[in-house]
Enzyme design. Structure first.
Site, PDB file in Angstrom:
ATOM      1  N   CYS A 125      32.986  31.745  28.262  1.00 50.99           N
ATOM      2  CA  CYS A 125      32.910  32.532  26.967  1.00 50.99           C
ATOM      3  C   CYS A 125      34.868  32.173  26.981  1.00 50.99           C
ATOM      4  CB  CYS A 125      32.865  33.579  26.656  1.00 50.99           C
ATOM      5  SG  CYS A 125      31.045  34.184  26.928  1.00 50.99           S
ATOM      6  N   CYS A 134      31.930  33.732  36.697  1.00 50.38           N
ATOM      7  CA  CYS A 134      31.138  33.275  36.118  1.00 50.38           C
ATOM      8  C   CYS A 134      30.809  31.458  35.416  1.00 50.38           C
ATOM      9  CB  CYS A 134      31.456  34.364  35.151  1.00 50.38           C
ATOM     10  SG  CYS A 134      29.973  34.534  33.406  1.00 50.38           S
ATOM     11  N   CYS A 176      33.442  49.504  37.059  1.00 47.96           N
ATOM     12  CA  CYS A 176      32.648  48.877  36.195  1.00 47.96           C
ATOM     13  C   CYS A 176      32.196  47.848  37.246  1.00 47.96           C
ATOM     14  CB  CYS A 176      33.791  48.114  35.008  1.00 47.96           C
ATOM     15  SG  CYS A 176      33.367  46.699  34.394  1.00 47.96           S
ATOM     16  N   CYS A 236      37.802  34.351  27.359  1.00 44.94           N
ATOM     17  CA  CYS A 236      37.086  35.491  28.819  1.00 44.94           C
ATOM     18  C   CYS A 236      38.122  35.050  29.873  1.00 44.94           C
ATOM     19  CB  CYS A 236      35.845  35.645  29.329  1.00 44.94           C
ATOM     20  SG  CYS A 236      35.243  36.443  30.520  1.00 44.94           S
ATOM     21  N   CYS A 295      38.682  44.640  29.650  1.00 43.02           N
ATOM     22  CA  CYS A 295      37.582  43.496  29.805  1.00 43.02           C
ATOM     23  C   CYS A 295      37.710  42.337  29.822  1.00 43.02           C
ATOM     24  CB  CYS A 295      36.634  44.026  28.226  1.00 43.02           C
ATOM     25  SG  CYS A 295      35.983  45.675  27.823  1.00 43.02           S
ATOM     26  N   GLU A 298      36.178  41.538  42.043  1.00 42.09           N
ATOM     27  CA  GLU A 298      37.251  43.670  41.657  1.00 42.09           C
ATOM     28  C   GLU A 298      36.025  43.919  40.710  1.00 42.09           C
ATOM     29  OE1 GLU A 298      41.685  41.849  40.717  1.00 42.09           O
ATOM     30  OE2 GLU A 298      40.541  41.539  38.952  1.00 42.09           O
TER      31      GLU A 298
HETATM   32  N1  SAH Z   1      28.899  38.673  31.283  1.00 45.67           N
HETATM   33  C1  SAH Z   1      27.702  39.848  30.515  1.00 45.67           C
HETATM   34  C2  SAH Z   1      29.069  40.838  31.258  1.00 45.67           C
HETATM   35  C3  SAH Z   1      30.826  41.008  31.640  1.00 45.67           C
HETATM   36  S1  SAH Z   1      30.887  42.405  30.411  1.00 45.67           S
HETATM   37  C4  SAH Z   1      29.033  39.345  29.097  1.00 45.67           C
HETATM   38  O1  SAH Z   1      28.884  38.981  28.356  1.00 45.67           O
HETATM   39  O2  SAH Z   1      27.746  40.632  28.739  1.00 45.67           O
HETATM   40  C5  SAH Z   1      32.374  42.160  29.649  1.00 45.67           C
HETATM   41  C6  SAH Z   1      32.368  42.021  28.073  1.00 45.67           C
HETATM   42  O3  SAH Z   1      34.012  41.644  27.889  1.00 45.67           O
HETATM   43  C7  SAH Z   1      32.006  41.376  27.946  1.00 45.67           C
HETATM   44  O4  SAH Z   1      31.248  41.924  25.880  1.00 45.67           O
HETATM   45  C8  SAH Z   1      32.412  40.011  26.769  1.00 45.67           C
HETATM   46  O5  SAH Z   1      32.488  39.398  26.289  1.00 45.67           O
HETATM   47  C9  SAH Z   1      34.303  40.666  27.306  1.00 45.67           C
HETATM   48  N2  SAH Z   1      34.894  40.439  26.922  1.00 45.67           N
HETATM   49  C10 SAH Z   1      35.502  38.986  27.661  1.00 45.67           C
HETATM   50  N3  SAH Z   1      36.499  38.445  27.826  1.00 45.67           N
HETATM   51  C11 SAH Z   1      37.343  39.585  27.359  1.00 45.67           C
HETATM   52  C12 SAH Z   1      38.488  39.522  26.768  1.00 45.67           C
HETATM   53  N4  SAH Z   1      39.864  39.122  26.292  1.00 45.67           N
HETATM   54  N5  SAH Z   1      39.496  40.976  25.548  1.00 45.67           N
HETATM   55  C13 SAH Z   1      38.089  41.853  25.411  1.00 45.67           C
HETATM   56  N6  SAH Z   1      36.433  41.358  25.430  1.00 45.67           N
HETATM   57  C14 SAH Z   1      36.033  40.904  26.647  1.00 45.67           C
END
Ligand code: SAH
Length: 345
Positions: free
Chosen positions: A114, A110, A103, A117, A333, A90
Site C-alpha cells: 500500500c 508485508c 496489536c 504504508c 497504524c 513489532e
Molecule cells: N494488512 C492488513 C492489516 C494492517 S492493519 C490491512 O491492510 O488491513 C493497519 C491499518 O493501518 C490498515 O488499515 C492500513 O491500511 C492502515 N495504515 C497503513 N499505513 C498507514 C498510515 N501511514 N497512516 C494511517 N493508517 C495507515
C-alpha cells in the site's frame, strides 16, 4: 523440537498422548503456559521431574526474544521482537481506560505494498508461525503485568493476515480456547486489505471473531493507486464478499478508511461510501493518515475528516475517528518496521 505454542488444544492433547502421558496433563501444561505464562518446563511443579525432562527434550516454549521496548507519552508501548532466524517484528500495546488492546503482526514485512504504508517499504520476508503470533501476546502480558490484562487483540500489525490464514486461524484458536488464553471472540479483530477468498473463508471458519476491511477509497481508479491489490480484488468484489458475510448489528464489519488529503476525503467520496455499504451492518473507522518524512500523501485536515464523518452519520452510518496512539514512538497504524534503521523514514 515441537514449538508448543504452535499447537491448538487438540494438537497439544495428541502431543501429550504421544509422549505417553495421561490425558489430564494436557490441561495442566496448557495452564502453565497460557495462564501462568512460564518460560520453562522446570517451573511446572505439579509435573514430575522425569516428565519435565521428557517435555524439555521434545518441546520449546518461547520462540520470541524482546529486543527493545519503547513507551509513548500516551502510555502506548511498542515491542521489537527477534525471531529465532534473526528476523524482527513489532507489536503494540495500547492501554485504554477500561481495557487493554494488543496489536499483533502476522508476517515479517508485508507483500501488499500500500502506497501510504511505511511497513510496506521493508518488503516481505515470510509468514509468522502460530507460535510467533501467540508469543507476542504472552511476552507483552508478562511485561505489562497481570493486573493490566490484555483483553482485546487486533490483527492490525505488520502483514496481511489472510495471506497467512492457517497460522492466523490457529493463533485465534489458541487465544480463544478456555484452557489457553481464554479471550472473548468478540474482542478479537482481524483486519484485511480485502483478500476476497480470505473473507469467504473467515465467513465459514472464523466468523465469531470480528472482521475489518481496509477499504480506503470509493472508486477503483483511486483505490488502485493506493492499494495495488485492488487490481486483483476490486471494490465490487470486496463489497459482494461483505454482503455474503454473516454479519449482524452486534457483530458489525469494520470499514477502515485512511484519510488522505485531496485523494479520498471529499464529501462525494463520503456519499459514495454510503452507497457502497448500503444494507451491510458496518461501522466506519476513519484513520487520520500518519505522516512521515518523504510521505507521498498529506493527512486530511481535522475539519475535512469531521465533514466526511458527518455525511456518514447523516445517513445513519456509525463512523468514528481513530485515535492515533503512540505516534511519538512510531507505533501508530502503518508505522511498524522490520528493520531497525531510521525509525521514521
Ligand atoms: N494488512 C492488513 C492489516 C494492517 S492493519 C490491512 O491492510 O488491513 C493497519 C491499518 O493501518 C490498515 O488499515 C492500513 O491500511 C492502515 N495504515 C497503513 N499505513 C498507514 C498510515 N501511514 N497512516 C494511517 N493508517 C495507515
Amino acid at each position: 523440537m515441537v514449538k508448543i505454542k504452535d499447537l491448538n488444544f487438540k494438537e497439544l492433547q495428541e502431543f501429550v498422548q504421544n509422549l505417553g502421558f495421561e490425558n489430564y496433563r494436557t490441561k495442566q501444561i496448557a495452564q502453565w503456559i497460557y495462564k501462568k505464562r512460564v518460560k520453562s518446563f522446570d517451573e511446572m511443579t505439579n509435573i514430575s521431574k522425569a516428565a519435565r525432562k521428557v517435555l524439555s527434550e521434545n518441546a520449546k516454549i518461547d520462540v520470541l526474544k524482546v529486543v527493545k521496548v519503547e513507551k509513548s507519552v500516551d502510555g502506548t508501548k511498542k515491542y521489537l521482537f527477534e525471531l529465532e532466524d534473526g528476523n524482527r517484528i513489532e507489536s503494540v500495546f495500547i492501554p485504554e481506560k477500561d481495557w487493554n488492546t494488543l496489536c499483533v503482526s502476522t508476517q515479517v514485512g508485508c507483500p501488499i505494498g500500500c502506497k501510504f504504508c511505511l511497513t510496506a517499504k521493508d518488503g516481505f520476508t515470510r509468514n509468522l508461525s502460530a507460535a510467533e503470533i501467540v508469543d507476542q501476546y504472552i511476552h507483552v502480558q508478562r511485561d505489562v503485568g497481570e493486573d493490566r490484562r490484555i483483553s482485546n487483540v487486533v490483527f492490525m500489525g505488520m502483514g496481511e493476515p489472510f495471506l497467512n490464514f492457517e497460522n492466523v486461524k490457529k493463533a485465534v484458536e489458541i487465544m480463544t480456547n478456555k484452557d489457553m488464553l481464554d479471550l472473548s471472540t468478540r474482542k478479537i479483530t482481524i483486519s484485511t486489505v480485502g483478500v476476497v477468498p480470505g473473507i469467504d473463508r473467515m465467513a465459514k471458519e472464523m466468523n465469531k471473531v470480528k472482521l475489518a476491511i481496509s477499504l480506503h477509497a470509493t472508486t477503483d481508479e483511486v483505490r488502485e493507486k493506493i492499494v495495488p491489490l485492488n487490481r486483483k480484488y476490486p471494490i465490487s468484489e470486496i463489497m459482494a464478499a461483505l454482503r455474503r458475510y454473516p454479519a449482524d448489528n452486534i457483530r458489525r464489519i469494520m470499514i477502515e478508511y485512511v484519510m488522505l488529503e485531496g485523494v479520498n476525503d471529499s464529501v462525494e467520496d463520503a456519499k459514495r461510501l454510503v452507497k457502497l455499504v448500503k444494507g451491510i451492518p458496518v461501522k466506519v473507522n476513519l484513520i487520520p493518515f500518519n505522516s512521515y518524512p518523504g510521505a507521498p500523501f498529506k493527512p486530511s485536515s481535522k475539519e475535512q475528516i469531521e465533514k466526511f464523518q458527518k455525511v456518514l452519520w447523516d445517513y445513519n452510518i456509525a463512523a468514528f475517528i481513530r485515535d492515533s496512539r503512540g505516534q511519538d514512538i512510531s507505533a501508530a497504524c502503518g508505522m511498524l518496521r522490520t528493520k531497525e534503521k531510521c525509525n521514521r523514514c
